[in-house]
Design a protein around this motif. Sequence first.
Motif, PDB file in Angstrom:
ATOM      1  N   VAL A 148       0.847  -1.200   0.000  1.00 11.94           N
ATOM      2  CA  VAL A 148       0.000   0.000   0.000  1.00 11.94           C
ATOM      3  C   VAL A 148       0.881   1.247   0.000  1.00 11.94           C
ATOM      4  CG1 VAL A 148      -1.758   1.301   1.258  1.00 11.94           C
ATOM      5  CG2 VAL A 148      -1.925  -1.187   1.115  1.00 11.94           C
ATOM      6  N   GLU A 149       1.895   1.258   0.844  1.00 11.02           N
ATOM      7  CA  GLU A 149       2.769   2.431   0.905  1.00 11.02           C
ATOM      8  C   GLU A 149       3.531   2.632  -0.400  1.00 11.02           C
ATOM      9  OE1 GLU A 149       4.947   1.629   4.451  1.00 11.02           O
ATOM     10  OE2 GLU A 149       3.270   2.258   5.716  1.00 11.02           O
ATOM     11  N   GLN A 150       3.914   1.541  -1.058  1.00 15.57           N
ATOM     12  CA  GLN A 150       4.597   1.645  -2.345  1.00 15.57           C
ATOM     13  C   GLN A 150       3.669   2.261  -3.385  1.00 15.57           C
ATOM     14  OE1 GLN A 150       5.701  -2.425  -2.929  1.00 15.57           O
ATOM     15  NE2 GLN A 150       7.624  -2.215  -1.821  1.00 15.57           N
ATOM     16  N   ALA A 151       2.416   1.882  -3.356  1.00 16.13           N
ATOM     17  CA  ALA A 151       1.438   2.452  -4.288  1.00 16.13           C
ATOM     18  C   ALA A 151       1.243   3.936  -4.008  1.00 16.13           C
ATOM     19  CB  ALA A 151       0.110   1.707  -4.187  1.00 16.13           C
ATOM     20  N   LEU A 152       1.164   4.301  -2.731  1.00 17.77           N
ATOM     21  CA  LEU A 152       0.985   5.711  -2.370  1.00 17.77           C
ATOM     22  C   LEU A 152       2.160   6.561  -2.839  1.00 17.77           C
ATOM     23  CD1 LEU A 152      -0.422   5.422   1.260  1.00 17.77           C
ATOM     24  CD2 LEU A 152      -1.664   6.057  -0.802  1.00 17.77           C
ATOM     25  N   ASP A 153       3.365   5.997  -2.765  1.00 17.29           N
ATOM     26  CA  ASP A 153       4.557   6.729  -3.199  1.00 17.29           C
ATOM     27  C   ASP A 153       4.525   7.059  -4.687  1.00 17.29           C
ATOM     28  OD1 ASP A 153       5.615   6.757  -0.646  1.00 17.29           O
ATOM     29  OD2 ASP A 153       6.915   5.021  -0.979  1.00 17.29           O
ATOM     30  N   LEU A 154       3.766   6.305  -5.460  1.00 12.26           N
ATOM     31  CA  LEU A 154       3.693   6.525  -6.903  1.00 12.26           C
ATOM     32  C   LEU A 154       2.672   7.595  -7.297  1.00 12.26           C
ATOM     33  CD1 LEU A 154       3.904   2.810  -8.020  1.00 12.26           C
ATOM     34  CD2 LEU A 154       5.676   4.547  -8.296  1.00 12.26           C
ATOM     35  N   LEU A 155       1.805   7.959  -6.365  1.00 16.78           N
ATOM     36  CA  LEU A 155       0.788   8.969  -6.664  1.00 16.78           C
ATOM     37  C   LEU A 155       1.394  10.366  -6.648  1.00 16.78           C
ATOM     38  CD1 LEU A 155      -2.132   7.698  -4.390  1.00 16.78           C
ATOM     39  CD2 LEU A 155      -1.934   7.437  -6.869  1.00 16.78           C
ATOM     40  N   SER A 206      -6.805  10.865   2.487  1.00 14.11           N
ATOM     41  CA  SER A 206      -8.033  11.266   3.186  1.00 14.11           C
ATOM     42  C   SER A 206      -9.066  10.147   3.131  1.00 14.11           C
ATOM     43  CB  SER A 206      -8.636  12.502   2.529  1.00 14.11           C
ATOM     44  OG  SER A 206      -8.360  13.629   3.241  1.00 14.11           O
ATOM     45  N   ALA A 207      -9.240   9.579   1.961  1.00 16.21           N
ATOM     46  CA  ALA A 207     -10.194   8.476   1.797  1.00 16.21           C
ATOM     47  C   ALA A 207      -9.713   7.237   2.549  1.00 16.21           C
ATOM     48  CB  ALA A 207     -10.381   8.159   0.314  1.00 16.21           C
ATOM     49  N   LEU A 208      -8.430   6.982   2.499  1.00 19.28           N
ATOM     50  CA  LEU A 208      -7.844   5.825   3.167  1.00 19.28           C
ATOM     51  C   LEU A 208      -8.078   5.876   4.675  1.00 19.28           C
ATOM     52  CD1 LEU A 208      -5.903   3.335   2.833  1.00 19.28           C
ATOM     53  CD2 LEU A 208      -4.048   4.921   3.295  1.00 19.28           C
ATOM     54  N   ASN A 209      -7.990   7.053   5.239  1.00 22.90           N
ATOM     55  CA  ASN A 209      -8.133   7.229   6.683  1.00 22.90           C
ATOM     56  C   ASN A 209      -9.580   7.345   7.141  1.00 22.90           C
ATOM     57  OD1 ASN A 209      -5.378   7.105   7.247  1.00 22.90           O
ATOM     58  ND2 ASN A 209      -5.117   9.217   6.619  1.00 22.90           N
ATOM     59  N   SER A 210     -10.498   7.219   6.226  1.00 20.67           N
ATOM     60  CA  SER A 210     -11.917   7.281   6.558  1.00 20.67           C
ATOM     61  C   SER A 210     -12.525   5.891   6.455  1.00 20.67           C
ATOM     62  CB  SER A 210     -12.635   8.228   5.583  1.00 20.67           C
ATOM     63  OG  SER A 210     -14.023   8.111   5.729  1.00 20.67           O
ATOM     64  N   SER A 211     -13.250   5.499   7.476  1.00 16.95           N
ATOM     65  CA  SER A 211     -13.906   4.186   7.433  1.00 16.95           C
ATOM     66  C   SER A 211     -15.121   4.214   6.507  1.00 16.95           C
ATOM     67  CB  SER A 211     -14.309   3.749   8.838  1.00 16.95           C
ATOM     68  OG  SER A 211     -15.200   4.677   9.404  1.00 16.95           O
ATOM     69  N   GLN A 242     -13.152  -0.262  -2.833  1.00 17.19           N
ATOM     70  CA  GLN A 242     -13.270   0.998  -3.576  1.00 17.19           C
ATOM     71  C   GLN A 242     -11.909   1.698  -3.641  1.00 17.19           C
ATOM     72  OE1 GLN A 242     -16.225   3.610  -1.932  1.00 17.19           O
ATOM     73  NE2 GLN A 242     -16.151   5.007  -3.661  1.00 17.19           N
ATOM     74  N   LEU A 243     -11.137   1.627  -2.573  1.00 15.58           N
ATOM     75  CA  LEU A 243      -9.814   2.248  -2.562  1.00 15.58           C
ATOM     76  C   LEU A 243      -8.861   1.535  -3.517  1.00 15.58           C
ATOM     77  CD1 LEU A 243      -9.469   2.852   1.271  1.00 15.58           C
ATOM     78  CD2 LEU A 243     -10.023   4.547  -0.487  1.00 15.58           C
ATOM     79  N   VAL A 244      -8.928   0.218  -3.547  1.00 12.73           N
ATOM     80  CA  VAL A 244      -8.095  -0.553  -4.476  1.00 12.73           C
ATOM     81  C   VAL A 244      -8.465  -0.198  -5.916  1.00 12.73           C
ATOM     82  CG1 VAL A 244      -7.601  -2.878  -5.328  1.00 12.73           C
ATOM     83  CG2 VAL A 244      -7.602  -2.426  -2.872  1.00 12.73           C
ATOM     84  N   ALA A 245      -9.758  -0.082  -6.191  1.00 16.67           N
ATOM     85  CA  ALA A 245     -10.216   0.281  -7.535  1.00 16.67           C
ATOM     86  C   ALA A 245      -9.693   1.663  -7.917  1.00 16.67           C
ATOM     87  CB  ALA A 245     -11.735   0.222  -7.610  1.00 16.67           C
ATOM     88  N   ALA A 246      -9.681   2.587  -6.965  1.00 20.94           N
ATOM     89  CA  ALA A 246      -9.176   3.938  -7.239  1.00 20.94           C
ATOM     90  C   ALA A 246      -7.681   3.896  -7.563  1.00 20.94           C
ATOM     91  CB  ALA A 246      -9.442   4.846  -6.047  1.00 20.94           C
ATOM     92  N   LEU A 247      -6.925   3.111  -6.808  1.00 15.67           N
ATOM     93  CA  LEU A 247      -5.486   2.990  -7.103  1.00 15.67           C
ATOM     94  C   LEU A 247      -5.253   2.368  -8.473  1.00 15.67           C
ATOM     95  CD1 LEU A 247      -3.868   1.824  -3.742  1.00 15.67           C
ATOM     96  CD2 LEU A 247      -3.507   3.988  -4.936  1.00 15.67           C
ATOM     97  N   THR A 268      -5.025  -7.091   1.268  1.00 12.50           N
ATOM     98  CA  THR A 268      -3.859  -6.327   1.712  1.00 12.50           C
ATOM     99  C   THR A 268      -4.275  -4.941   2.186  1.00 12.50           C
ATOM    100  OG1 THR A 268      -2.398  -7.524   0.221  1.00 12.50           O
ATOM    101  CG2 THR A 268      -1.631  -5.375   0.971  1.00 12.50           C
ATOM    102  N   MET A 269      -5.160  -4.291   1.452  1.00  8.50           N
ATOM    103  CA  MET A 269      -5.643  -2.968   1.830  1.00  8.50           C
ATOM    104  C   MET A 269      -6.377  -3.022   3.170  1.00  8.50           C
ATOM    105  SD  MET A 269      -5.892   0.285   1.103  1.00  8.50           S
ATOM    106  CE  MET A 269      -5.553   0.481  -0.637  1.00  8.50           C
TER     107      MET A 269
END
Length: 63
Positions: free
Chosen positions: A2-9, A19-24, A30-35, A52-53
């Motif tokens: 997950v952190e590796q994916a975030l580093d690419l954004l 923001s979305a990740l930290n919200s339940s 949905q987050l995986v689809a967005a990535l 994993t997410m």
Amino acid sequence: MVEQALDLLGSEDRDAFESALNSSQFPSAQLVAALATDAAVRDAGKVPSVDTMTKYRKRRGIL
């Protein structure tokens, strides 16, 4: 993964995604689809699985 994916954004996309990740409110699927829609993440093969997410979010106390 997950952190590796975030580093690419890009910075703006990363802020919005975190923001979305930290919200339940948003399911992990949905987050995986967005990535998966981000070309850099997808092309690098760094799109995490839903499992994993979910585990990542549980470790951070979000879920």
